[in-house]
Design a protein around this motif. Structure first.
Motif, mmCIF file in Angstrom:
data_model
loop_
_atom_site.group_PDB
_atom_site.id
_atom_site.type_symbol
_atom_site.label_atom_id
_atom_site.label_comp_id
_atom_site.label_asym_id
_atom_site.label_seq_id
_atom_site.Cartn_x
_atom_site.Cartn_y
_atom_site.Cartn_z
ATOM 1 N N ILE A 48 0.838 -1.207 0.000
ATOM 2 C CA ILE A 48 0.000 0.000 0.000
ATOM 3 C C ILE A 48 0.871 1.254 0.000
ATOM 4 C CG2 ILE A 48 -1.585 1.369 1.424
ATOM 5 C CD1 ILE A 48 -2.885 -1.314 2.240
ATOM 6 N N PHE A 49 1.876 1.289 0.876
ATOM 7 C CA PHE A 49 2.735 2.471 0.945
ATOM 8 C C PHE A 49 3.638 2.586 -0.279
ATOM 9 C CE2 PHE A 49 2.192 1.981 5.744
ATOM 10 C CZ PHE A 49 1.151 2.875 5.768
ATOM 11 N N LEU A 50 4.010 1.466 -0.883
ATOM 12 C CA LEU A 50 4.800 1.496 -2.110
ATOM 13 C C LEU A 50 3.983 2.084 -3.256
ATOM 14 C CD1 LEU A 50 7.621 0.647 -3.031
ATOM 15 C CD2 LEU A 50 6.646 -1.522 -3.741
ATOM 16 N N ILE A 51 2.737 1.664 -3.357
ATOM 17 C CA ILE A 51 1.850 2.223 -4.388
ATOM 18 C C ILE A 51 1.608 3.713 -4.126
ATOM 19 C CG2 ILE A 51 -0.525 2.159 -5.271
ATOM 20 C CD1 ILE A 51 -0.377 -0.922 -4.841
ATOM 21 N N LEU A 52 1.428 4.075 -2.854
ATOM 22 C CA LEU A 52 1.263 5.479 -2.499
ATOM 23 C C LEU A 52 2.490 6.298 -2.908
ATOM 24 C CD1 LEU A 52 -0.541 7.580 -1.055
ATOM 25 C CD2 LEU A 52 0.691 7.002 1.040
ATOM 26 N N LEU A 53 3.685 5.737 -2.701
ATOM 27 C CA LEU A 53 4.916 6.417 -3.108
ATOM 28 C C LEU A 53 4.939 6.637 -4.612
ATOM 29 C CD1 LEU A 53 7.796 7.479 -2.500
ATOM 30 C CD2 LEU A 53 8.574 5.115 -2.773
ATOM 31 N N PHE A 54 4.590 5.619 -5.392
ATOM 32 C CA PHE A 54 4.571 5.758 -6.852
ATOM 33 C C PHE A 54 3.558 6.811 -7.298
ATOM 34 C CE2 PHE A 54 6.187 1.185 -7.251
ATOM 35 C CZ PHE A 54 7.497 1.614 -7.350
ATOM 36 N N ILE A 55 2.418 6.850 -6.648
ATOM 37 C CA ILE A 55 1.385 7.830 -7.002
ATOM 38 C C ILE A 55 1.867 9.253 -6.703
ATOM 39 C CG2 ILE A 55 -0.909 8.688 -6.351
ATOM 40 C CD1 ILE A 55 -1.720 5.722 -5.999
ATOM 41 N N ILE A 56 2.431 9.461 -5.525
ATOM 42 C CA ILE A 56 2.902 10.794 -5.147
ATOM 43 C C ILE A 56 4.012 11.253 -6.086
ATOM 44 C CG2 ILE A 56 4.120 12.108 -3.357
ATOM 45 C CD1 ILE A 56 2.584 10.404 -1.289
ATOM 46 N N MET A 57 4.972 10.370 -6.356
ATOM 47 C CA MET A 57 6.072 10.753 -7.243
ATOM 48 C C MET A 57 5.573 10.974 -8.666
ATOM 49 S SD MET A 57 9.295 8.601 -5.802
ATOM 50 C CE MET A 57 10.455 9.498 -6.804
ATOM 51 N N GLY A 58 4.597 10.194 -9.098
ATOM 52 C CA GLY A 58 4.024 10.382 -10.428
ATOM 53 C C GLY A 58 3.353 11.736 -10.559
ATOM 54 N N PHE A 59 2.583 12.128 -9.541
ATOM 55 C CA PHE A 59 1.961 13.451 -9.559
ATOM 56 C C PHE A 59 3.012 14.558 -9.556
ATOM 57 C CE2 PHE A 59 -2.143 11.618 -7.876
ATOM 58 C CZ PHE A 59 -2.889 11.999 -8.965
ATOM 59 N N GLY A 60 4.104 14.348 -8.827
ATOM 60 C CA GLY A 60 5.169 15.341 -8.794
ATOM 61 C C GLY A 60 5.815 15.525 -10.157
ATOM 62 N N PHE A 61 6.133 14.419 -10.819
ATOM 63 C CA PHE A 61 6.739 14.503 -12.153
ATOM 64 C C PHE A 61 5.766 15.085 -13.174
ATOM 65 C CE2 PHE A 61 9.679 11.009 -10.663
ATOM 66 C CZ PHE A 61 10.800 11.825 -10.603
ATOM 67 N N LYS A 62 4.495 14.710 -13.044
ATOM 68 C CA LYS A 62 3.474 15.233 -13.955
ATOM 69 C C LYS A 62 3.319 16.744 -13.784
ATOM 70 C CE LYS A 62 -1.424 14.461 -14.882
ATOM 71 N NZ LYS A 62 -2.592 13.676 -14.476
ATOM 72 N N THR A 63 3.303 17.199 -12.539
ATOM 73 C CA THR A 63 3.188 18.629 -12.264
ATOM 74 C C THR A 63 4.414 19.379 -12.781
ATOM 75 O OG1 THR A 63 1.890 18.136 -10.290
ATOM 76 C CG2 THR A 63 2.849 20.339 -10.439
ATOM 77 N N LYS A 64 5.593 18.792 -12.586
ATOM 78 C CA LYS A 64 6.807 19.440 -13.059
ATOM 79 C C LYS A 64 6.806 19.576 -14.578
ATOM 80 C CE LYS A 64 11.811 19.218 -12.685
ATOM 81 N NZ LYS A 64 12.938 18.485 -12.124
ATOM 82 N N LYS A 65 6.376 18.536 -15.281
ATOM 83 C CA LYS A 65 6.323 18.590 -16.744
ATOM 84 C C LYS A 65 5.322 19.645 -17.211
ATOM 85 C CE LYS A 65 5.502 15.720 -20.839
ATOM 86 N NZ LYS A 65 5.704 16.822 -21.686
ATOM 87 N N LYS A 66 4.159 19.685 -16.545
ATOM 88 C CA LYS A 66 3.140 20.667 -16.918
ATOM 89 C C LYS A 66 3.646 22.100 -16.681
ATOM 90 C CE LYS A 66 -0.740 20.164 -14.783
ATOM 91 N NZ LYS A 66 -2.058 20.173 -14.139
ATOM 92 N N MET A 67 4.323 22.310 -15.568
ATOM 93 C CA MET A 67 4.849 23.652 -15.276
ATOM 94 C C MET A 67 5.982 24.013 -16.215
ATOM 95 S SD MET A 67 4.698 23.778 -11.129
ATOM 96 C CE MET A 67 5.127 25.503 -10.995
ATOM 97 N N ARG A 68 6.814 23.045 -16.580
ATOM 98 C CA ARG A 68 7.899 23.322 -17.509
ATOM 99 C C ARG A 68 7.354 23.651 -18.887
ATOM 100 N NH1 ARG A 68 11.178 18.520 -17.848
ATOM 101 N NH2 ARG A 68 11.930 19.035 -15.770
ATOM 102 N N ASP A 69 6.332 22.920 -19.325
ATOM 103 C CA ASP A 69 5.738 23.177 -20.638
ATOM 104 C C ASP A 69 5.045 24.535 -20.709
ATOM 105 O OD1 ASP A 69 6.657 20.768 -21.566
ATOM 106 O OD2 ASP A 69 4.744 19.706 -21.308
ATOM 107 N N SER A 70 4.485 24.978 -19.586
ATOM 108 C CA SER A 70 3.800 26.271 -19.578
ATOM 109 C C SER A 70 4.750 27.429 -19.294
ATOM 110 C CB SER A 70 2.663 26.260 -18.564
ATOM 111 O OG SER A 70 3.170 26.155 -17.260
ATOM 112 N N GLY A 71 6.028 27.136 -19.046
ATOM 113 C CA GLY A 71 7.021 28.183 -18.841
ATOM 114 C C GLY A 71 7.114 28.706 -17.421
#
Length: 61
Positions: free
Chosen positions: A36-59
Motif C-alpha cells: 500500500i505504501f509502495l503504491i502510495l509512493l509511486f502515485i505521489i512521485m508520479g503526480f510530482g513529475f506530472k506537475t513538473k512537466k506541466k509547469m515546464r511546458d507552460s514556462g
C-alpha cells in the motif's frame, strides 16, 4: 535560489513520509502495508513529475 515552489515541497514531504512508512511496515513484517505504501509512493512521485512537466511546458519553471 529563486522562489520556492511549495507544491514540490509538499510532494517531497509526502514521498519521504511514504518511504518512512514503508520502513515501518517492513519492521512490522506487514506485507499488505508495504505494498500500500509502495503504491502510495509511486502515485505521489508520479503526480510530482506530472506537475513538473506541466509547469515546464507552460514556462513556469
Amino acid at each position: 535560489m529563486g522562489n520556492i515552489k511549495w507544491i514540490f515541497v509538499l510532494y517531497s514531504i509526502g514521498a519521504i513520509l511514504s518511504m518512512a512508512l514503508i520502513g515501518i511496515a517492513v519492521a512490522l513484517r506487514n506485507i499488505p502495508l508495504i505494498f500500500i505504501f509502495l503504491i502510495l509512493l509511486f502515485i505521489i512521485m508520479g503526480f510530482g513529475f506530472k506537475t513538473k512537466k506541466k509547469m515546464r511546458d507552460s514556462g513556469l519553471l
